[in-house]
Design a protein around this motif. Structure first.
Motif, short mmCIF file in Angstrom:
data_model
loop_
_atom_site.label_atom_id
_atom_site.label_comp_id
_atom_site.label_asym_id
_atom_site.label_seq_id
_atom_site.Cartn_x
_atom_site.Cartn_y
_atom_site.Cartn_z
N SER A 176 -25.00 88.78 -39.74
CA SER A 176 -25.83 89.63 -38.90
C SER A 176 -24.98 90.67 -38.17
O SER A 176 -23.96 90.32 -37.57
N ILE A 177 -25.40 91.93 -38.24
CA ILE A 177 -24.72 93.02 -37.54
C ILE A 177 -25.77 93.89 -36.86
O ILE A 177 -26.77 94.25 -37.48
N SER A 178 -25.55 94.20 -35.60
CA SER A 178 -26.42 95.13 -34.89
C SER A 178 -25.61 96.31 -34.38
O SER A 178 -24.64 96.13 -33.64
N LEU A 179 -26.00 97.50 -34.81
CA LEU A 179 -25.38 98.75 -34.35
C LEU A 179 -26.44 99.61 -33.67
O LEU A 179 -26.32 100.82 -33.60
N ASN A 190 -14.08 83.08 -37.35
CA ASN A 190 -15.27 82.39 -37.83
C ASN A 190 -16.57 83.10 -37.47
O ASN A 190 -17.65 82.52 -37.54
N LEU A 191 -16.46 84.35 -37.10
CA LEU A 191 -17.62 85.10 -36.63
C LEU A 191 -18.68 85.24 -37.72
O LEU A 191 -18.38 85.54 -38.87
N LYS A 192 -19.95 85.02 -37.31
CA LYS A 192 -21.10 85.18 -38.22
C LYS A 192 -22.03 86.30 -37.76
O LYS A 192 -22.65 86.96 -38.58
N GLU A 193 -22.13 86.46 -36.43
CA GLU A 193 -23.07 87.45 -35.89
C GLU A 193 -22.33 88.39 -34.93
O GLU A 193 -21.70 87.95 -33.97
N LEU A 194 -22.44 89.69 -35.19
CA LEU A 194 -21.76 90.70 -34.38
C LEU A 194 -22.78 91.70 -33.84
O LEU A 194 -23.51 92.34 -34.60
N LEU A 220 -29.50 93.33 -40.62
CA LEU A 220 -28.82 94.54 -40.14
C LEU A 220 -29.77 95.37 -39.28
O LEU A 220 -30.88 95.70 -39.70
N ASN A 221 -29.32 95.68 -38.07
CA ASN A 221 -30.07 96.56 -37.18
C ASN A 221 -29.24 97.82 -36.98
O ASN A 221 -28.19 97.77 -36.33
N ILE A 222 -29.70 98.90 -37.54
CA ILE A 222 -28.98 100.16 -37.44
C ILE A 222 -29.89 101.26 -36.89
O ILE A 222 -29.67 102.45 -37.08
#
Length: 236
Positions: free
Chosen positions: A107-110, A73-77, A134-136
């Motif tokens: 939401s994804i932050s790399l 159920n993940l929404k933010e990683l 997205l944070n890349i």
């Protein structure tokens, strides 16, 4: 035979609820190894989580992907890199891309993941069709990643490309042209010319563009200023 401990009488659902409150992956790993019941409780707790952050933890490709696969159920990683923490490679992103939750991530932050390239980013982003944030920033991606984002993330609202020095005007134009819900883009530290920002605003007048530029002040010297380009205002 001794009497059963009180905690051993707890149903798995309640154990899972307790394990959700644990933020240390080291503690979760230890809890998982206690017994089969606790192992199942940890697994169920991961399935209930809507956010996962590996920032600051010593994680590798396999362990990170394994945890993400169980987080249905993940929404933010968040797998941002810190000084002593998470450092994932393209192989890790490839494994994570196969997780069932990826298509539901918003939401994804790399941020700062210098060990990744376009290859891994494209594999992950191509399945993240619900992505909004997205944070890349701080990576070595090129326009190839921007093209993948533009083609796969129609709901994107914000993107951070801080210090992504290999992206160009071409990639940004395609991104803004295809991601019509985009509200904010951070291009601080990139090498994109000012003329590009005007082109982006022509496509999306309400877009906020955050950038640090060097502008001519008078005829003497160059001073650093922060510009926030938005509909009709510039803030220094």
């Amino acid at each position: 035979m001794g009497e059963e401990a009180e905690i051993d009488r707890l149903p798995i659902d309640l154990l899972a609820h307790i394990f959700v409150l644990i933020t240390s992956f080291t503690d979760l790993a230890q809890a998982r190894s206690v017994c089969k019941k606790w192992k199942q409780g940890v697994k169920q707790s991961l399935a209930r989580r809507e956010t996962l952050s590996f920032a600051g933890w010593r994680m590798d490709d396999d362990s990170t992907a394994r945890l993400v696969r169980h987080a249905y159920n993940l929404k933010e990683l968040d797998i941002s890199r810190s000084r002593w923490g998470c450092q994932i490679s393209d192989n890790g992103l490839s494994q994570i891309s196969l997780a069932k939750c990826v298509s539901n991530l918003t939401s994804i932050s790399l941020w700062g993941m210098t060990g990744i390239t376009d290859k891994g980013v494209v594999q992950l982003i191509s399945r993240a069709n619900s992505l909004q944030h997205l944070n890349i920033g701080g990576t070595f991606i090129t326009d190839e990643s921007l093209f993948a984002i533009a083609n796969s993330c129609p709901h994107l609202k914000t993107i951070v490309l801080w210090s992504c020095r290999h992206v160009t005007e071409s990639g940004l134009l395609v991104l803004v042209n295809k991601c019509r819900k985009l509200e904010s883009i951070n291009v601080w530290g990139t090498r994109v010319p000012v003329d590009c920002f005007l082109g982006l605003l022509t496509i999306s007048p309400a877009l906020q563009i955050k950038s640090r530029l060097m502008l001519d002040v008078g005829s003497a010297s160059l001073w650093p200023v922060v510009l926030l380009f938005g509909a009709s205002h510039v803030v220094g």
